[in-house]
Enzyme design. Structure first.
Site, short mmCIF file in Angstrom:
data_model
loop_
_atom_site.label_atom_id
_atom_site.label_comp_id
_atom_site.label_asym_id
_atom_site.label_seq_id
_atom_site.Cartn_x
_atom_site.Cartn_y
_atom_site.Cartn_z
N LYS A 82 0.86 -1.18 0.00
CA LYS A 82 0.00 0.00 0.00
C LYS A 82 0.90 1.24 0.00
CE LYS A 82 -4.26 0.74 2.62
NZ LYS A 82 -4.81 0.64 3.96
O1 G3P Z 1 -7.67 1.64 6.21
C1 G3P Z 1 -7.93 2.98 6.08
C2 G3P Z 1 -9.30 3.44 6.47
O2 G3P Z 1 -10.21 2.41 6.41
C3 G3P Z 1 -9.37 4.29 7.70
O3 G3P Z 1 -10.67 4.44 8.22
O4 G3P Z 1 -12.30 5.26 9.89
O5 G3P Z 1 -9.85 5.83 10.14
O6 G3P Z 1 -11.23 6.88 8.35
P1 G3P Z 1 -11.02 5.67 9.20
#
Ligand code: G3P
Length: 217
Positions: A82
């Site tokens: 990634k």
């Molecule tokens: O993996 C990245 C993403 O899913 C992060 O989620 O909830 O921290 O915006 P969030």
């Protein structure tokens, strides 16, 4: 839409994997840091269980990302590297692809970024639905636009809808054309619950028990 788990908690992912519908996992530096474990161990354990495990680089220059990406990819063939959507990240995509490493471009917040990442050679792009909603736009619309553009130009890049915060995001991402939805365990457990399933099962079982008792006299 295929279903991934967005987590670095190996035990939790194992429990969900046993249910039979999970085909991958995505991690990020925050999730790995939260686990308190050695990153390579996490990636190896997950890659032995799942076909796709996204592991993120933390270098900020293309050369560093490339070296770190190669190192991550050497852990297991199921590792997908990634890289962030930055000019250096885009440079690293080309270098990693030239060596046959699969790449997921992350931190995507617009369809334009998704198209650029796809043209740079990304196998996957990860638009962050919840974080787009957080700034007052529609994350799901970005997924829909991206899916339409990829279809129009016949691009093989797959969309991983990330930053899914609640059950409605999950189904909206599927309707918008995401190839994959990566979902935190807490949201997956919520998706598994439906009050009518619980009520219906309770009724089936109580009717069954009553009939048994009646037969027994
Ligand atoms: O993996 C990245 C993403 O899913 C992060 O989620 O909830 O921290 O915006 P969030």
């Amino acid at each position: 839409m295929r279903i991934f788990v967005d987590s670095a908690d190996v035990e939790e992912i194992k429990k969900l994997h046993e249910l039979g519908f999970i085909s991958g996992a995505t991690t990020n530096p925050s999730l790995v840091a939260k686990s308190g474990r050695e990153p390579r161990e996490i990636y190896r354990e997950l890659a032995e269980m799942l076909d796709h495990v996204s592991a993120e680089v933390v270098a900020e220059d293309a050369e560093g990302m490339y070296r770190e990406g190669k190192e991550l990819a050497s852990i297991h063939p199921n590792i997908v590297v990634k890289v962030p959507f930055t000019p250096e990240g885009l440079k690293a995509v080309g270098k990693l692809k030239a060596d046959g490493v699969r790449v997921n471009v992350t931190l995507i917040f617009s369809a334009a970024q998704a198209l650029i990442a796809a043209r740079a050679g990304a196998d996957f792009v990860s638009p962050f639905i919840g974080r787009i909603d957080d700034i007052g736009y529609s994350g799901v619309e970005i997924v829909r636009e991206t899916a339409k553009i990829f279809m129009l130009y016949d691009l093989p890049t797959e969309i991983i809808a990330a930053s899914i915060r609640h059950p409605a995001h999950f189904i909206e991402a599927a309707r918008a054309g995401a190839h994959i939805g990566t979902v935190p365990p807490a949201v997956i457990w919520k998706l598994l619950k439906h009050p009518l399933t619980d009520i219906g099962l309770e009724k089936f079982l109580s009717d069954w028990r009553k009939a048994q008792e009646n037969r027994a006299g």
